[in-house]
Enzyme design. Structure first.
Site, PDB file in Angstrom:
ATOM      1  N   HIS A 212       0.851  -1.191   0.000  1.00  0.00           N
ATOM      2  CA  HIS A 212       0.000   0.000   0.000  1.00  0.00           C
ATOM      3  C   HIS A 212       0.882   1.234   0.000  1.00  0.00           C
ATOM      4  O   HIS A 212       1.960   1.219   0.597  1.00  0.00           O
ATOM      5  CB  HIS A 212      -0.916   0.007   1.235  1.00  0.00           C
ATOM      6  CG  HIS A 212      -2.078   0.923   1.077  1.00  0.00           C
ATOM      7  ND1 HIS A 212      -2.007   2.264   1.359  1.00  0.00           N
ATOM      8  CD2 HIS A 212      -3.326   0.696   0.609  1.00  0.00           C
ATOM      9  CE1 HIS A 212      -3.167   2.818   1.092  1.00  0.00           C
ATOM     10  NE2 HIS A 212      -3.995   1.899   0.639  1.00  0.00           N
TER      11      HIS A 212
ATOM     12  N   GLU B   3      -7.825  -5.412  -0.486  1.00  0.00           N
ATOM     13  CA  GLU B   3      -8.313  -6.136  -1.659  1.00  0.00           C
ATOM     14  C   GLU B   3      -8.212  -7.651  -1.505  1.00  0.00           C
ATOM     15  O   GLU B   3      -8.973  -8.390  -2.133  1.00  0.00           O
ATOM     16  CB  GLU B   3      -7.548  -5.689  -2.908  1.00  0.00           C
ATOM     17  CG  GLU B   3      -7.678  -4.214  -3.214  1.00  0.00           C
ATOM     18  CD  GLU B   3      -9.064  -3.799  -3.626  1.00  0.00           C
ATOM     19  OE1 GLU B   3     -10.042  -4.236  -2.988  1.00  0.00           O
ATOM     20  OE2 GLU B   3      -9.180  -3.036  -4.588  1.00  0.00           O
TER      21      GLU B   3
END
Ligand code: ACO
Length: 367
Positions: A253, A308
């Site tokens: 991320h 996700e």
């Protein structure tokens, strides 16, 4: 002139591009606050309609209640269903992700009815119609009295979902409804800053979401789990993918340096959905090995599980077809996009950064 930017400058890493009351991401502590509350608290205590009310109230200084939002979304789903014959022709021949983009681009103001609800209400109606069309089925009319999560599942499946399924999708919607200055929210705010209307801004947000580095990742996560297939193949498959220089979907991320807090919220929702945790052990094995392999590969750059990874498992457990994962993500994120667009419009300030020119200069005259 000819000043080359660093990778971080090119990615605008850590550059604050807006003041917002909508959400805050603390990447070092692994915290996400949405409209004044931690994401975990919201996911266990609030509905999607409740969080949407908080976001819209924050952006537009209104005092909508959860019930107000529930009623306006129900009515907006009905209006969107009536407009499907107008919206769907533009999607002919397209898959679900692209068709969704074409249909969303066709949304517009309706006799002064509030635009935020028009957009958020239309998203699951369009997603449901495209999913069913892909199966050769007719769209299912919305039930304006159902919750947004319950009606989304109904319109996708054509049958009423179980309460535990509704609770799982509602927790997902709450968890991903807003997330600081992510790429799609930034795209939305850039368009809104030109004073283009909310529909233009949200279409831009959806386009940005579809890429695999952002909201397009969950379908590839499932493809990865399918390709790995069994416990003994986890190590060789992951090692080979990393040796080829591939990025493993659902990990890493830009902001978080510790685990994405949304991953645990979704993991808990999946555990509640399948009481025996049946879907999780294999995914857990893959996750654990990938985390250790990424630690070895990039010891100085923490790369943890992101939202996700568990989104893919949750939506799959809810029998949402993987081709519809990004539109369903958008159905939740539209609450945040609409709020950010309004908040940006209120500033009245055009977003217009600069660039560093590294091209040829004109030849000096006389040479
Ligand atoms: N798998 C393998 N290596 C990775 C991964 C990954 N998932 N993510 C980053 N890296 C590596 C990069 O290759 C890079 O290695 P290098 O220095 O040897 O070249 C290093 O880690 C640093 O990466 P950055 O480029 O600084 O990472 P960035 O901040 O651009 O990445 C991103 C963020 C785009 C999410 C990235 O981690 C990624 O591509 N993840 C996979 C896709 C994904 O899961 N997307 C969903 C994100 S969540 C959301 O948007 C809702």
């Amino acid at each position: 002139m000819n000043i080359h930017l660093t990778k971080s400058q090119i990615g605008l890493d850590g550059v604050p591009a807006a003041e917002t009351v909508l959400s805050h991401v603390d990447g070092e502590r692994g915290e996400l606050i949405i409209a004044g509350e931690h994401v975990g608290t919201l996911a266990s205590q609030s509905s999607f309609e409740g969080v949407t009310a908080r976001l819209w109230n924050g952006a537009s200084k209104t005092s909508l209640s959860e019930a107000n939002v529930r009623a306006s979304l129900g009515a907006a789903r009905e209006r969107a269903f009536v407009r499907l014959p107008e919206l769907l022709p533009a999607t002919r021949g397209m898959g679900i992700v692209d068709g969704f983009r074409a249909a969303v681009a066709g949304l517009r103001a309706e006799n002064g009815l509030e635009h935020e609800a028009t957009i958020v209400g239309a998203f699951p109606v369009i997603a449901g119609a495209l999913v069913r069309r892909a199966k050769g089925l007719e769209p299912v009319a919305p039930d304006p009295n159902a919750s947004h999560a319950a009606d989304t599942l109904r319109m996708l499946r054509g049958a009423s979902p179980e309460p535990r399924e509704v609770a799982a999708l509602d927790a997902y919607f709450v968890t991903v409804c807003d997330h600081g200055m992510n790429a799609s929210t930034f795209a939305t705010r850039v368009v809104a800053s030109t004073q283009a209307d909310l529909f233009a801004a949200i279409t831009a947000g959806y386009c940005a979401l579809t890429g695999p580095l952002h909201g397009g990742a969950p379908e590839p996560v499932l493809e990865m789990l399918d390709a790995i297939g069994s416990s003994e193949r986890v190590k060789p498959w992951v090692d080979a993918a990393l040796a080829r220089g591939e990025r493993l979907m659902g990990f890493g991320h830009r902001v978080y340096r510790v685990r994405d807090p949304r991953a645990d919220v979704l993991k808990a929702a999946i555990e509640r959905l399948s009481a025996d945790g049946a879907d999780l052990p294999f995914a857990g094995e893959v996750e654990a090995y990938i985390r250790s392999a990424l630690r070895k590969k990039n010891p100085d750059r923490p790369l943890e599980t992101n939202v996700e990874f568990f989104t893919a498992i949750l939506l799959d457990a809810l029998a949402v077809p993987r081709q519809a994962f990004t539109p369903i993500f958008a159905a939740a994120r539209a609450a945040g996009w609409t709020a950010h667009a309004r908040e940006q419009q209120r500033t009245g300030r055009l977003i217009r950064p600069s660039s560093s020119y590294v091209g040829e200069m004109p030849k000096a005259s006389g040479e």
